[in-house]
Design a protein around this motif. Structure first.
Motif, PDB file in Angstrom:
ATOM      1  N   VAL A 119      42.817  44.400  22.784  1.00  0.00           N
ATOM      2  CA  VAL A 119      44.191  44.254  22.223  1.00  0.00           C
ATOM      3  C   VAL A 119      44.274  43.271  20.847  1.00  0.00           C
ATOM      4  N   ALA A 120      43.465  42.453  20.761  1.00  0.00           N
ATOM      5  CA  ALA A 120      43.280  41.583  19.553  1.00  0.00           C
ATOM      6  C   ALA A 120      42.742  42.684  18.471  1.00  0.00           C
ATOM      7  N   ALA A 121      41.974  43.477  18.728  1.00  0.00           N
ATOM      8  CA  ALA A 121      41.515  44.512  17.595  1.00  0.00           C
ATOM      9  C   ALA A 121      42.457  45.626  17.256  1.00  0.00           C
ATOM     10  N   PHE A 122      43.286  45.935  18.163  1.00  0.00           N
ATOM     11  CA  PHE A 122      44.452  46.779  17.873  1.00  0.00           C
ATOM     12  C   PHE A 122      45.388  46.139  16.931  1.00  0.00           C
ATOM     13  N   GLU A 123      45.679  44.813  17.471  1.00  0.00           N
ATOM     14  CA  GLU A 123      46.950  44.202  16.600  1.00  0.00           C
ATOM     15  C   GLU A 123      46.207  43.923  15.019  1.00  0.00           C
ATOM     16  N   VAL A 124      45.076  43.712  15.047  1.00  0.00           N
ATOM     17  CA  VAL A 124      44.396  43.145  13.703  1.00  0.00           C
ATOM     18  C   VAL A 124      44.228  44.453  12.926  1.00  0.00           C
ATOM     19  N   ASN A 125      43.842  45.572  13.602  1.00  0.00           N
ATOM     20  CA  ASN A 125      43.777  46.860  12.632  1.00  0.00           C
ATOM     21  C   ASN A 125      44.715  47.939  12.641  1.00  0.00           C
ATOM     22  N   GLY A 173      48.210  47.106  14.218  1.00  0.00           N
ATOM     23  CA  GLY A 173      49.383  46.478  14.341  1.00  0.00           C
ATOM     24  C   GLY A 173      50.395  46.790  15.592  1.00  0.00           C
ATOM     25  N   ASN A 174      49.645  47.403  16.508  1.00  0.00           N
ATOM     26  CA  ASN A 174      50.368  47.318  17.869  1.00  0.00           C
ATOM     27  C   ASN A 174      49.525  46.930  18.939  1.00  0.00           C
ATOM     28  N   THR A 175      50.064  46.898  20.068  1.00  0.00           N
ATOM     29  CA  THR A 175      49.450  46.420  21.384  1.00  0.00           C
ATOM     30  C   THR A 175      49.086  47.578  22.137  1.00  0.00           C
ATOM     31  N   PRO A 176      48.119  47.929  22.672  1.00  0.00           N
ATOM     32  CA  PRO A 176      47.881  48.811  23.526  1.00  0.00           C
ATOM     33  C   PRO A 176      48.141  48.507  24.940  1.00  0.00           C
ATOM     34  N   GLN A 177      48.223  49.447  25.933  1.00  0.00           N
ATOM     35  CA  GLN A 177      48.146  49.386  27.341  1.00  0.00           C
ATOM     36  C   GLN A 177      46.653  49.563  27.649  1.00  0.00           C
ATOM     37  N   VAL A 207      39.887  52.098  29.600  1.00  0.00           N
ATOM     38  CA  VAL A 207      41.037  52.867  29.038  1.00  0.00           C
ATOM     39  C   VAL A 207      42.234  52.058  28.039  1.00  0.00           C
ATOM     40  N   ALA A 208      42.372  52.619  26.981  1.00  0.00           N
ATOM     41  CA  ALA A 208      43.489  52.020  26.205  1.00  0.00           C
ATOM     42  C   ALA A 208      44.330  53.121  25.695  1.00  0.00           C
ATOM     43  N   ASN A 227      38.468  59.486  22.935  1.00  0.00           N
ATOM     44  CA  ASN A 227      39.984  59.745  23.430  1.00  0.00           C
ATOM     45  C   ASN A 227      40.352  58.468  24.092  1.00  0.00           C
ATOM     46  N   GLY A 228      40.175  57.360  23.836  1.00  0.00           N
ATOM     47  CA  GLY A 228      40.634  56.151  24.444  1.00  0.00           C
ATOM     48  C   GLY A 228      40.011  55.702  25.609  1.00  0.00           C
TER      49      GLY A 228
END
Length: 536
Positions: free
Chosen positions: A261-267, A269-273, A287-288, A441-442
């Protein structure tokens, strides 16, 4: 004030939250006369509550800038008196001391003072409570009832309404107060010594069914009662009590989710499931996706990451699970019902609980809404303690998150490859070193963990992906440090990997770079000292 037929309570608190409520209850339901120190007495008086100030009782005003208030023989004599001892009783009469049966006390916020930016020894000393600590410890020795936390007020009021505070509760309250004093003194010692002393106080919150092995006992002790992801705050809907192994894998899975989650938000700008499965301490499935509303599709991918390892693992998601998702977990492409030892999610429907539970009690089903609130700010800043022979190691927090703009990138990675790299980093950084973590692919398709050489870690990741017919072509691979030789990258490129993420710092960096630059693969690396993520 020498009437020994009356009951007295002493109130002296730094945190005055609800102090008027508990004071009224002590008078109305407990029949107490109230004594109180200066600031607390002022609050109670303003609230219209009858109280005698400590200064009036002792005959001594608060002095030395309020550093000396309750430190007086008439206060501590009243707390420590043994009513069975004739000499104690004689001293009470001679000096006009009343028996203090109950103490409400809280300490100056020393932890806040220590944590403040620019804190000095002088500012720390100013917020160091002496009278309060002495009061609580004296009350514990004197067998008084001790209320040392405003959160205790509601339960104590109910006890007062129902006849008083039982002796066994008094003992528990005394232990809680002494633990608070010990913790407080530890904070002070640590601050004054510049870290030469370290103290940690834990409170038993959860009994485990067993430890790492069934012949070992284990329990969870909380050191942070404000952490919403603390294991004792998970609601267990089904199954036997959790084991130590369950809780360790639960912890690891939560850390993986936090990092993805942190890596997605930093790079991005969104929060994955995110969904993660951990088995024997290492992530075996992850999976994300940023496509919300696809929980069922994510879980279908999750159980197929490594179908062998998922069996008996601990699965955690940051999205809720309903009946449809439970059916997918149990049956998607499975010859027989899939066995998952622990399933934890922010919410789990009653139908899902019924499906995921098992008759043998091993289908443990947990929920905690805080899982849905995990964000880039969720990474702990607390130091890490690791037990070793003779003591423990104290390490600063693992709160690093890669910022891809800091990386040197050769070639042009696709957005999908970069997202896969973020997932691979989140999984690999919480896997036993050395690692080679492969995502496509996630979906985690191979995780080679705990190897003494990096090329074998990469080989294991490839073998895992091949074993379950995952497509490697174009996948992203993360490794937790630099390649000492070019054999690892050659192996990954031959397998069809599209992006290799790691660090540089080897004497053969140029060789590694040339091998990757001559291939279709993208190289993404940064200085090893800044971004290496060993985990042992």
């Amino acid at each position: 004030m020498t009437d020994q037929t009356k009951k007295y309570a002493l109130l002296s608190v730094s945190d005055k939250t609800g102090i008027d409520v508990i004071a009224r209850a002590l008078i109305q339901y407990g029949g107490y006369e109230l004594l109180s120190s200066g600031g607390t007495a002022d609050v109670l008086t303003e609230a219209g509550i009858k109280v005698t100030s400590v200064a009036e009782y002792t005959g001594y005003p608060a002095m030395m800038g309020h550093k000396v208030v309750t430190l007086h023989p008439k206060v501590h004599g009243g707390i420590l008196v043994d009513l069975r001892d004739k000499n104690d009783l004689a001293d009470m009469v001679e000096h006009g001391i009343v028996r203090i049966d109950l103490v409400v006390g809280s300490l100056y916020p020393l932890e806040v003072a220590v944590a403040e930016e620019g804190a000095t020894l002088e500012s720390i000393r100013k917020e160091t409570d002496i009278g309060g600590r002495t009061l609580l410890s004296a009350a514990a020795k004197g067998q008084c009832a001790i209320i040392s936390d405003p959160r205790q007020y509601p339960a104590i009021i109910e006890m007062l309404k129902n006849g008083g505070i039982p002796d066994e509760v008094r003992l528990t309250m005394a232990a809680d107060a002494e633990a608070r004093v010990a913790q407080y003194s530890g904070v002070s010692a640590n601050a004054l010594s510049g870290g030469r002393w370290d103290f940690v106080i834990g409170k038993r919150r959860l009994e485990c069914s067993y430890g790492q092995n069934k012949w070992q006992t284990a329990a969870f002790y909380s050191t942070d009662p404000n952490n919403p992801l603390s294991p004792d705050l998970f609601v267990q809907h089904k199954g036997d009590p959790v084991s130590q192994n369950n809780l360790m894998d639960l912890h690891r899975a939560i850390q993986v989710i936090k990092r993805i989650v942190a890596a997605f938000e930093v790079n991005f700008g969104n929060t994955p499931q995110v969904g993660v499965v951990v088995k024997h301490g290492n992530p075996c499935a992850a999976v994300a996706s940023i496509q919300y509303g696809e929980a069922n599709d994510l879980l279908a991918q999750l159980v197929l990451c490594d179908p062998k390892a998922v069996l008996g693992g601990v699965m955690v998601t940051n999205f809720s699970i309903g009946e449809h998702e439970a059916i997918t977990l149990l049956n998607h492409k499975a010859e027989r019902r899939r066995v998952i030892d622990v399933v934890a999610a922010p919410g789990i429907s009653e139908d899902a609980v019924a499906l995921l539970g098992r008759k043998d009690g091993k289908g443990r089903v947990l929920s905690n809404p805080a899982l849905a609130e995990i964000s880039g700010d969720s990474l702990s800043s607390e130091p890490i303690r690791i037990q070793v022979e003779g003591g423990y190691l104290l390490q600063s927090a693992f709160d690093f998150v890669p910022r891809f703009s800091d990386y040197e990138i050769t070639g042009t990675p696709s957005l999908r490859q970069l997202r896969d790299a973020a997932i691979a980093w989140g999984v690999g950084s919480m896997s036993s070193s050395n690692v080679g973590t492969m995502v496509h692919n996630g979906q985690l398709i191979g995780n080679g963990v705990g190897q003494q050489d990096r090329v074998t870690a990469c080989r294991l990741a490839i073998e895992k992906a091949d074993e379950f017919n995952h497509s490697i072509r174009g996948a992203s691979v993360y490794t937790d440090s630099f390649f000492p030789f070019s054999d690892g990258p050659k192996l990954l490129i031959t397998a069809g990997v599209g992006l290799i993420m790691g660090t540089h710092g080897s004497i053969r960096d140029d060789e590694v770079r040339q091998v990757i630059e001559k291939s279709p693969a993208v190289l993404m690396w940064v200085d090893d000292a800044a971004a290496r993520c060993f985990y042992h």
